[in-house]
Design an enzyme around this catalytic site. Sequence first.
Site, PDB file in Angstrom:
ATOM      1  N   PRO A  14       0.807  -1.214   0.000  1.00 12.17           N
ATOM      2  CG  PRO A  14       0.070  -0.904   2.209  1.00 12.17           C
ATOM      3  CD  PRO A  14       0.871  -1.834   1.345  1.00 12.17           C
ATOM      4  CB  ALA A  16       2.800   6.239  -4.372  1.00 12.15           C
ATOM      5  CB  THR A  38       4.614   0.291   7.588  1.00 11.61           C
ATOM      6  OG1 THR A  38       5.946   0.234   7.057  1.00 11.61           O
ATOM      7  CG2 THR A  38       4.554   1.291   8.729  1.00 11.61           C
ATOM      8  CE  LYS A  77       8.692   2.174  -5.687  1.00  9.29           C
ATOM      9  NZ  LYS A  77       9.789   2.841  -4.973  1.00  9.29           N
ATOM     10  CB  ALA A 129       0.462   8.147  -6.976  1.00  8.44           C
ATOM     11  CE  LYS A 180       5.098   4.636 -16.460  1.00 12.11           C
ATOM     12  NZ  LYS A 180       4.164   3.931 -15.568  1.00 12.11           N
ATOM     13  CG  ASN A 184       8.985   3.744 -15.879  1.00 10.52           C
ATOM     14  OD1 ASN A 184       8.495   4.756 -15.397  1.00 10.52           O
ATOM     15  ND2 ASN A 184       8.347   2.594 -15.908  1.00 10.52           N
ATOM     16  CB  SER A 249       8.912   5.554  -8.088  1.00  7.66           C
ATOM     17  OG  SER A 249       9.266   4.915  -9.299  1.00  7.66           O
ATOM     18  CD  GLU A 261      10.901  -0.420  -9.185  1.00 10.48           C
ATOM     19  OE1 GLU A 261      10.122  -1.332  -8.920  1.00 10.48           O
ATOM     20  OE2 GLU A 261      10.546   0.650  -9.721  1.00 10.48           O
TER      21      GLU A 261
END
Length: 298
Positions: A14, A16, A38, A77, A129, A180, A184, A249, A261
């Site tokens: 859970p 962004a 968490t 991730k 986000a 995409k 990235n 991110s 990543e």
Amino acid sequence: MTPATDTAIAIVGPGAIGTTVAAALHQAGRTPRLCGRTPRDRLTLLDGDRRVDVPGPVLTDPDQAGRKMDLVFLAVKATQTEAASGWLAALCRPDSVVCVLQNGVEQLEAVTTHAPPARIIPAVVWFPAQAQADGSVRLRGDARLSLPDLPAAHVVAEALQGTQCAVEITEDFQSVAWRKLLQNAVAGLMALTHRRAGMFARPDIAKLSLAYLQECLSVARAEGAKLGDEVPQEILGKFQAASADLSTSILTDREAGRPLEWDIRNGVISRRAQAHGLSTPISDIIVPLLAAASDGPG
């Protein structure tokens, strides 16, 4: 199509992206089970002047998973997929759908090795986000997912029908995913410079970005993606038109000292280029720098 209000749904990760999808589901009366590292009582999404609180708790132990789920959104991730394997084992039946909300073009290969038998489907996430200092998430655009035209995709589309998260099902998912990936990949420059989107206004960075994107485009086409010559300039133009303080991110992870990543966003370009006998001189510089920024030593 009737919305699947009785579908049992879980979000693993859970952060962004996961919070955005959880908020969309919750607003439509399909509050998902929340699973992460968490403990929290709720998730909070800020979308313009709108605030959405998704009730928790966030479960932190797969032994707490309870019943099996019909649909699981895997939003960790790529560097955390192995650590999430316990959740997948606890939540999935052989007929469960696992929708992978991760970057890259290798989601199926990466997740299949860590998941029990299930219907795994990749997705392309098209919304910015960002996690905030107080733990909330700020959505800075419309939420949209792209999925390949497979039966499992329709399970996802039905679950999200009528929510703030749009779903596009496409026959040419490979081209969408590679487009995409190009976005990235060039965002990796932000992690190397510790700068946000405003840096793309610099003529020298714009020139480097275009050259790198054109290099990536040649690899994407070799992989079968149908992308036109205009794509590099379109991607650069979106960064240049974005708010100067827009982050990504991989930059957020760099600032927090977390593993990057780099391999699924940038290393894959070099790896696939080698398989096709293509030269990637810019990647040959960027990839080792990102790897060192992520994994050290030093």
